[in-house]
Design a protein around this motif. Structure first.
Motif, PDB file in Angstrom:
ATOM      1  N   LEU A 104       0.915  -1.132   0.129  1.00  0.00           N
ATOM      2  CA  LEU A 104       0.158   0.053  -0.012  1.00  0.00           C
ATOM      3  C   LEU A 104       0.810   1.124   0.027  1.00  0.00           C
ATOM      4  N   VAL A 105       0.533   2.017  -1.201  1.00  0.00           N
ATOM      5  CA  VAL A 105       1.377   3.336  -1.420  1.00  0.00           C
ATOM      6  C   VAL A 105       0.489   4.443  -0.668  1.00  0.00           C
ATOM      7  N   LEU A 106       1.043   5.194   0.282  1.00  0.00           N
ATOM      8  CA  LEU A 106       0.586   6.555   0.918  1.00  0.00           C
ATOM      9  C   LEU A 106       1.398   7.654   0.380  1.00  0.00           C
ATOM     10  N   PRO A 107       1.037   8.470  -0.527  1.00  0.00           N
ATOM     11  CA  PRO A 107       1.707   9.632  -0.633  1.00  0.00           C
ATOM     12  C   PRO A 107       1.260  10.637   0.463  1.00  0.00           C
ATOM     13  N   CYS A 108       2.398  11.338   1.092  1.00  0.00           N
ATOM     14  CA  CYS A 108       2.198  12.064   1.984  1.00  0.00           C
ATOM     15  C   CYS A 108       3.050  13.396   1.991  1.00  0.00           C
ATOM     16  N   LEU A 109       2.381  14.302   2.552  1.00  0.00           N
ATOM     17  CA  LEU A 109       2.924  15.795   2.579  1.00  0.00           C
ATOM     18  C   LEU A 109       2.323  16.564   3.742  1.00  0.00           C
ATOM     19  N   ASP A 110       3.068  16.394   5.074  1.00  0.00           N
ATOM     20  CA  ASP A 110       2.638  16.983   6.309  1.00  0.00           C
ATOM     21  C   ASP A 110       1.447  16.461   6.651  1.00  0.00           C
ATOM     22  N   GLU A 111       1.471  15.043   6.623  1.00  0.00           N
ATOM     23  CA  GLU A 111       0.341  14.140   7.107  1.00  0.00           C
ATOM     24  C   GLU A 111       0.401  13.496   8.418  1.00  0.00           C
ATOM     25  N   ALA A 112       1.330  13.845   9.373  1.00  0.00           N
ATOM     26  CA  ALA A 112       1.706  13.034  10.523  1.00  0.00           C
ATOM     27  C   ALA A 112       0.324  13.216  11.441  1.00  0.00           C
ATOM     28  N   ALA A 113      -0.427  14.208  11.409  1.00  0.00           N
ATOM     29  CA  ALA A 113      -1.622  14.124  12.442  1.00  0.00           C
ATOM     30  C   ALA A 113      -2.488  12.904  11.873  1.00  0.00           C
ATOM     31  N   ALA A 114      -2.670  12.891  10.664  1.00  0.00           N
ATOM     32  CA  ALA A 114      -3.433  11.610  10.098  1.00  0.00           C
ATOM     33  C   ALA A 114      -2.946  10.327  10.084  1.00  0.00           C
ATOM     34  N   LEU A 115      -1.618  10.274   9.855  1.00  0.00           N
ATOM     35  CA  LEU A 115      -0.831   8.989   9.868  1.00  0.00           C
ATOM     36  C   LEU A 115      -0.937   8.233  11.635  1.00  0.00           C
ATOM     37  N   ARG A 116      -0.983   9.191  12.494  1.00  0.00           N
ATOM     38  CA  ARG A 116      -1.106   8.573  13.804  1.00  0.00           C
ATOM     39  C   ARG A 116      -2.406   7.552  13.949  1.00  0.00           C
ATOM     40  N   ARG A 117      -3.439   7.976  13.377  1.00  0.00           N
ATOM     41  CA  ARG A 117      -4.803   7.342  13.434  1.00  0.00           C
ATOM     42  C   ARG A 117      -4.938   6.275  12.497  1.00  0.00           C
TER      43      ARG A 117
END
Length: 237
Positions: free
Chosen positions: A25-38
């Motif tokens: 599963l590929v998750l492209p992220c830019l400033d997504e720390a808050a989302a990734l925790r959940r």
């Protein structure tokens, strides 16, 4: 070329170990720390998660690593650049791509993956269904609708959304040769898949509010939606 053969397997023996889904599963992220925790703890067992950091200034990388994800850092800006880096880093037979902003339930990937593994589709995609009003801003929804309508009329595309959640065979995706490295990537992917006569299957997926503390680079502003529209126009010209 996409396979047209169905696949089957014997039932797996009972085990406490997570199933091997043979899918990254590929998750492209830019400033997504808050989302990734959940989000990361909700990823179904058996999926290897690759977080592609696209220049974050928050602690996206640290959060992803602390929760067991593989991290790939892509310095070239752009959604397509991040997705392509993740697909290249993937090792499984199948690859899934989903936004890393917490707006999707990763469990919804499983029926998409099952359709591709069983040979019912070469590309399985999610069609966003907002769980309540106001989640999908009018400018982003309008832009999506116009692009989809044009592609359905112009090239006979069968799906109704720009594939924010999708699953296919990794090598088939690489062989498809998608070139856009910005917001036009999903539109070009669907265009190429349609003209290559891939069998595309679509499932409704719940579309939730983004995680608090994050902001969409496309739908978060009219400017972002216009920038995405420009990229779509370029790849579809």
């Amino acid at each position: 070329m996409p396979s047209t053969r169905s696949s089957s397997s014997d039932p797996a023996p009972a085990s406490s170990a997570p199933p091997d889904l043979d899918c990254d599963l590929v998750l492209p992220c830019l400033d997504e720390a808050a989302a990734l925790r959940r989000l990361l703890p909700l990823i179904p067992a058996g999926l290897r998660t690759i977080v592609v950091d696209n220049g974050s200034t928050d602690d996206t990388v640290a959060v992803a690593r602390s929760l067991g994800a593989t991290v790939v850092e892509e310095s070239r800006p752009g959604y397509g650049a991040a997705v392509h880096a993740g697909v290249e880093a993937a090792e499984a037979t199948y690859v899934a791509v989903m936004d890393g902003d917490g707006s999707f339930d990763p469990e919804d990937l499983l029926p998409l993956l099952a359709a591709v593994v069983a040979g019912r589709a070469d590309l399985a995609v999610g069609r966003r269904r907002p769980v309540r009003r106001g989640i999908w801003p009018w400018h982003a929804r309008l832009g999506n609708a116009l692009v989809v309508r044009w592609m359905r009329w112009r090239i006979g595309m069968t799906v109704h959304d720009i594939a924010p959640m999708r699953v296919c065979r990794r090598q088939d995706l690489l062989d498809l040769g998608v070139e856009d490295r910005r917001f036009g990537y999903p539109a070009e992917l669907l265009q190429r898949a349609t003209t290559a006569r891939w069998r595309c299957l679509e499932h409704d997926v719940a579309y939730h509010p983004r995680a608090e503390g994050t902001r969409s680079k496309v739908s978060g502003s009219v400017r972002g939606s216009l920038r995405a529209a420009r990229d779509f126009r370029r790849v579809l010209a």
